[in-house]
Scaffold this active site. Structure first.
Site, short mmCIF file in Angstrom:
data_model
loop_
_atom_site.label_atom_id
_atom_site.label_comp_id
_atom_site.label_asym_id
_atom_site.label_seq_id
_atom_site.Cartn_x
_atom_site.Cartn_y
_atom_site.Cartn_z
CE LYS A 1 -3.40 1.85 3.14
NZ LYS A 1 -3.83 1.59 4.52
N GLY B 1 20.31 -5.90 -31.42
CA GLY B 1 19.38 -6.38 -32.44
C GLY B 1 19.65 -5.62 -33.73
N GLY B 2 19.18 -4.37 -33.75
CA GLY B 2 19.38 -3.52 -34.93
C GLY B 2 20.84 -3.37 -35.29
#
Ligand code: 1AE
Length: 410
Positions: free
Chosen positions: A97, A358-359
């Site tokens: 909370k 990746g690229g």
């Protein structure tokens, strides 16, 4: 404090006016026994062992602070007997909370030794992953599948083969590749592992394929075993979507005997705000490692999705901190990485790092295999202490990569 084990949590609490001591006491009592001063003495005696304690309050309230600048770093100790030995119980105790109650960020958790005993941590860790590959003397190189949705197995195989021929050590699925009719899990694994074997005949290199472990939580173990039986030698896991407990269960399972790479998808919902959420070193570093990831991916200080360098290095520090009684996990600074960044990555993270792109692999003008080779040449250049431009004069793939992306100096 009594003989109980305690776990501490440190928060940064922003408030222009609050009495920080009162706030801290409110957290320590409110998140444990609920109320204290009004309890009868006999109840107090019984509840003492459950009561949270304020450990420290470091206020930052400079003279003439502008609105919004006043804060305190507050450390609270929570008795371990209040929560079971699992990460959901820990997180709900220290930041349930409370995470919604004003401008407050969870900076760190220092679990007790007793709590940590429940977590074996990474099965392989840095040394285990290196041993599986037989590579001990340089940063590892990982490439990421790109363009996977809507492609069939033959296409995926070719993509895999090209990445593998470039000399990468690790290949990971794109985290958005889920179970689908074109590239179903077991067929995908069989196809990619077979391509890995084919590439090994040319490169002489071992390779780990981190296949994306997906599906409903109730199916994760079964899917992991399906993948492993089909030949998978690594699993990619979107840990924040599933929760740390799901990772902890997988990592502790003796039948899941392959390294697990934790992907940070959704992490931006947790760490970037100075006022809310969970600090990156805790989220992507300490908790990810305690839950058992062998590799943790996170944005780097230099690429397309950036994290401030100090925070980044703190993530790394948490992944390898010898104070934790478990194996170290590989830091994998990611997103927008290209060969021209390798000198900075090695300078900042050292040898025990995974260079991940990746690229930066697939976008090489000569294709993914050349992209991998350009990265390996960049790593070799750094290992030899030669600057990239000099090395590139004799290494065509690196030269072309530098023409495409440049070399970043700082
Ligand atoms: C921080 C995660 C990076 C990632 O998963 C990914 O796909 C990066 O791709 P590139 O290297 O930015 O193309």
């Amino acid at each position: 404090m009594s003989n109980n084990a305690y776990t501490t949590a440190t928060y940064r609490l922003f408030d222009d006016k609050a009495d920080f001591a009162k706030k801290a006491e409110g957290i320590a009592v409110g998140l444990t026994v609920g109320s204290w001063t009004d309890l009868p003495e006999v109840t107090k005696r019984n509840m003492e062992k459950h009561l949270g304690k304020v450990v420290s309050i470091k206020a930052h309230e400079p003279e003439g602070a502008a609105p919004g600048e006043r804060y305190a770093d507050i450390t609270i100790a929570y008795p371990d007997i209040n929560f079971s030995r699992d990460l959901p119980a820990l997180l709900v105790t220290v930041f349930g909370k409370l995470s919604m109650d004003g401008r407050i960020k969870l900076l760190d958790i220092a679990p007790s030794d007793k709590f940590l005993e429940a977590f074996p941590g990474p099965k392989f860790g840095i040394e285990g992953v290196r041993a599986a590959l037989g590579v001990h003397d340089r940063p590892l190189l990982m490439s990421i599948f790109k363009s996977v949705i809507g492609y069939d197995l033959a296409n995926l195989r070719e993509q895999f083969l090209q990445q593998a021929l470039g000399g990468v050590d690790l290949i990971k699925d794109d985290e958005i590749l889920f179970e689908n009719p074109l590239t179903p899990l077991e067929r995908r694994v069989e196809t990619c592992i077979e391509a890995a074997r084919e590439a090994e005949q040319t490169t002489g290199q071992k390779l780990i394929y981190f296949t994306n472990l997906t599906g409903p939580t109730s199916q994760l173990r079964a899917n992991a075993l399906k993948a492993i039986n089909a030949g998978a030698n690594g699993l990619l896991f979107n840990v924040l979507a599933y929760g740390f407990d799901a990772l902890a269960e997988l990592a502790a399972d003796p039948a899941i005997n392959v390294p697990i790479a934790a992907h940070p998808a959704m992490a931006g919902a947790f760490y970037p705000s100075p006022h809310h959420g969970i600090a990156a070193p805790l989220l992507l570093g300490k908790l990810t490692r305690i839950a058992g990831a062998d590799l943790s991916l996170f944005p780097s200080p230099y690429g397309s999705v950036v994290m401030p360098k100090e925070e980044n290095l703190a993530v790394q520090a948490a992944l390898v901190d010898p104070a934790l009684p478990m194996k170290s996990a590989f830091p994998v600074p990611s997103a927008g990485i290209h060969p021209g960044l390798v000198p900075l990555i090695v300078r900042d993270f050292g040898q025990d790092v995974v260079v991940n792109a990746g690229g930066g692999v697939h976008g090489h003008p000569q294709g993914a295999a050349a992209g991998g080779r350009a990265f390996r040449q960049a790593i070799d250049a750094v290992s030899a202490g030669v600057d990239l431009e000099t090395y590139a004069a004799e290494h065509e793939e690196l030269k072309i990569a530098i023409e495409r992306w440049g070399v970043r100096k700082a």
